[in-house]
Motif scaffolding. Sequence first.
Motif, PDB file in Angstrom:
ATOM      1  N   CYS A 180     -11.241  18.239 -22.369  1.00 45.50           N
ATOM      2  CA  CYS A 180     -10.246  17.290 -22.882  1.00 45.50           C
ATOM      3  C   CYS A 180      -9.600  16.529 -21.731  1.00 45.50           C
ATOM      4  O   CYS A 180      -9.416  15.305 -21.812  1.00 45.50           O
ATOM      5  CB  CYS A 180      -9.188  18.030 -23.698  1.00 45.50           C
ATOM      6  N   GLY A 194      -7.715  13.239 -29.698  1.00 42.59           N
ATOM      7  CA  GLY A 194      -7.271  14.619 -29.614  1.00 42.59           C
ATOM      8  C   GLY A 194      -8.308  15.603 -30.111  1.00 42.59           C
ATOM      9  O   GLY A 194      -9.257  15.236 -30.812  1.00 42.59           O
ATOM     10  N   PHE A 195      -8.127  16.846 -29.725  1.00 46.67           N
ATOM     11  CA  PHE A 195      -8.941  17.963 -30.209  1.00 46.67           C
ATOM     12  C   PHE A 195      -7.986  18.987 -30.794  1.00 46.67           C
ATOM     13  O   PHE A 195      -7.202  19.618 -30.076  1.00 46.67           O
ATOM     14  CB  PHE A 195      -9.763  18.568 -29.076  1.00 46.67           C
ATOM     15  N   LEU A 247     -16.625  14.285 -27.456  1.00 48.30           N
ATOM     16  CA  LEU A 247     -15.620  13.679 -26.589  1.00 48.30           C
ATOM     17  C   LEU A 247     -16.146  12.479 -25.801  1.00 48.30           C
ATOM     18  O   LEU A 247     -15.363  11.777 -25.150  1.00 48.30           O
ATOM     19  CB  LEU A 247     -15.059  14.725 -25.614  1.00 48.30           C
ATOM     20  N   HIS A 279     -11.806  13.786 -20.324  1.00 48.31           N
ATOM     21  CA  HIS A 279     -12.020  12.615 -21.174  1.00 48.31           C
ATOM     22  C   HIS A 279     -10.704  11.986 -21.661  1.00 48.31           C
ATOM     23  O   HIS A 279     -10.736  11.135 -22.540  1.00 48.31           O
ATOM     24  CB  HIS A 279     -12.881  13.006 -22.377  1.00 48.31           C
ATOM     25  N   ASN A 313     -18.250  18.660 -26.192  1.00 49.47           N
ATOM     26  CA  ASN A 313     -18.456  17.692 -25.116  1.00 49.47           C
ATOM     27  C   ASN A 313     -19.144  16.430 -25.633  1.00 49.47           C
ATOM     28  O   ASN A 313     -18.782  15.311 -25.246  1.00 49.47           O
ATOM     29  CB  ASN A 313     -19.289  18.328 -23.998  1.00 49.47           C
ATOM     30  N   VAL A 323      -8.249  13.250 -23.430  1.00 48.23           N
ATOM     31  CA  VAL A 323      -8.077  13.617 -24.839  1.00 48.23           C
ATOM     32  C   VAL A 323      -7.016  14.709 -24.907  1.00 48.23           C
ATOM     33  O   VAL A 323      -7.002  15.634 -24.082  1.00 48.23           O
ATOM     34  CB  VAL A 323      -9.411  14.114 -25.429  1.00 48.23           C
ATOM     35  N   ALA A 353     -12.618  24.154 -22.971  1.00 44.15           N
ATOM     36  CA  ALA A 353     -12.297  23.058 -23.883  1.00 44.15           C
ATOM     37  C   ALA A 353     -11.169  22.212 -23.310  1.00 44.15           C
ATOM     38  O   ALA A 353     -11.194  20.976 -23.387  1.00 44.15           O
ATOM     39  CB  ALA A 353     -11.908  23.606 -25.252  1.00 44.15           C
ATOM     40  N   ALA A 354     -10.171  22.864 -22.713  1.00 39.39           N
ATOM     41  CA  ALA A 354      -9.069  22.135 -22.084  1.00 39.39           C
ATOM     42  C   ALA A 354      -9.565  21.283 -20.925  1.00 39.39           C
ATOM     43  O   ALA A 354      -9.117  20.138 -20.732  1.00 39.39           O
ATOM     44  CB  ALA A 354      -8.001  23.115 -21.609  1.00 39.39           C
ATOM     45  N   LEU A 376      -5.323  18.026 -26.025  1.00 38.65           N
ATOM     46  CA  LEU A 376      -5.636  19.319 -26.618  1.00 38.65           C
ATOM     47  C   LEU A 376      -4.453  19.728 -27.497  1.00 38.65           C
ATOM     48  O   LEU A 376      -3.331  19.886 -27.015  1.00 38.65           O
ATOM     49  CB  LEU A 376      -5.874  20.367 -25.538  1.00 38.65           C
ATOM     50  N   ASP A 387      -1.723  20.152 -24.706  1.00 39.21           N
ATOM     51  CA  ASP A 387      -0.881  18.971 -24.579  1.00 39.21           C
ATOM     52  C   ASP A 387       0.125  18.902 -25.722  1.00 39.21           C
ATOM     53  O   ASP A 387       1.242  18.415 -25.542  1.00 39.21           O
ATOM     54  CB  ASP A 387      -1.754  17.713 -24.574  1.00 39.21           C
ATOM     55  N   CYS A 399      -0.327  12.254 -31.782  1.00 39.39           N
ATOM     56  CA  CYS A 399      -1.588  12.044 -31.072  1.00 39.39           C
ATOM     57  C   CYS A 399      -2.123  10.634 -31.290  1.00 39.39           C
ATOM     58  O   CYS A 399      -2.544   9.962 -30.343  1.00 39.39           O
ATOM     59  CB  CYS A 399      -2.607  13.085 -31.532  1.00 39.39           C
TER      60      CYS A 399
END
Length: 420
Positions: A217, A190-191, A183, A220, A180, A222, A213-214, A224, A263, A117
């Motif tokens: 991500c 990453g989250f 992010l 932004h 949120n 980012v 949440a996905a 997941l 991801d 990541c």
Amino acid sequence: MLSTKDAIALENQYGAHNYHPLPVVLARGEGVYVWDPEGNRYFDFLSAYSAVNQGHCHPHIIDALKQQSETLTLTSRAFYNNVLGEFEKLVCDTFGFENVLPMNTGAEGVETAIKICRKWAYEKKGVPENEAKIVVCSNNFHGRTTTIISFSDDSNARDHFGPYTPGFVKVPYNDLQKLNEALQDETVAGFLVEPIQGEAGVNVPDDDYLRKAAELCGRHNVLLIADEIQTGIARTGSMLAVCGNCTCEGACERRADTYVRPDLLILGKALAGGVYPVSAVLADKEIMDVIKPGQHGSTFGGNPLGVRVAIAALEVVRDENLIQNARKLGSIFRSEMKKLQSECSLVATVRGKGLLNAVEINDSPDSSTAWDLCVKLKENGLLAKPTHGNIIRFAPPLVMTKEQLMECISIIRKTFLEWG
């Protein structure tokens, strides 16, 4: 064979005291059962923290171990071997990713995902060097390496092991608004999240949490990162917990309305059926290609013995319909525990998914009630373990039959109702 008393004494004398085991010694296992040196039989309701989903010493997995151990066990990755590619194709096809990086333990898998990541952030997202952040959740459990404990809430895991690794931002679990907000920082790469928090007490988020949440991500840019080390490989009634409520016929239908595609996907534990340590990080080429030769690896990662065992372990999940069995038996178990809740003041809440469940005891986390109940369960023939003081996690092997489950439910009922 050493007696229970002698085995415990030896461990206490010569072993580091980094665990506090239940007072039972296990000498043999088969399916859903384990035996102590004296021959007493127990139902295993922990499954080595969900590593033994396929049951103890499954013959198909053990046969694979025996056959491969007589041919080739380790080459390191200095050379190709004739098993690794077969494993890589199977695991990528099963979980729907283009590439896999094999390691050994779950913590190694998490560390690997963190490295991928961060490197992706610098080379693909354009985050300035050494500024990448990864968002994590409160009450997380991802392992006990120095990096991972840097973002742990558990004082036992964290205290007096500093200095801590920077670059992590913590938000409450199951809180989309706080996620949120975190992010908004363009240096977030990453989250990292557990679809269900196992060690924290089987905390199950809202039905739409992972999907939303996905979406955040993706909005932004980012990554997941789903830690499915404990929740993956059929445990929750889906091949992966991120599959949500899909029917999971075969491997996984991945219905668009329920499946959340991370991801980066981290697997371990039951990936090799508890017979050999195998973990893996999966991603598509656009992400995985940031790792070049010499930048990450492991002498044992991808060894022929481990991956042959993992192939067999995945075949057992498929051929014995463990996904469907976990979903069916899990529903029965929660229903019966909720009946017990109405009869017994000891049971505060019941929660879980598939055969990953927890009963919260109606007492303080600082009390010994949950521990004492687990000792009594052991005396009655069932092994479970408390987590976070007053929560008992119930996670039997997925090969359990309905008849065996009902016998276990009777043991739990008897133990709780006799307690008061």
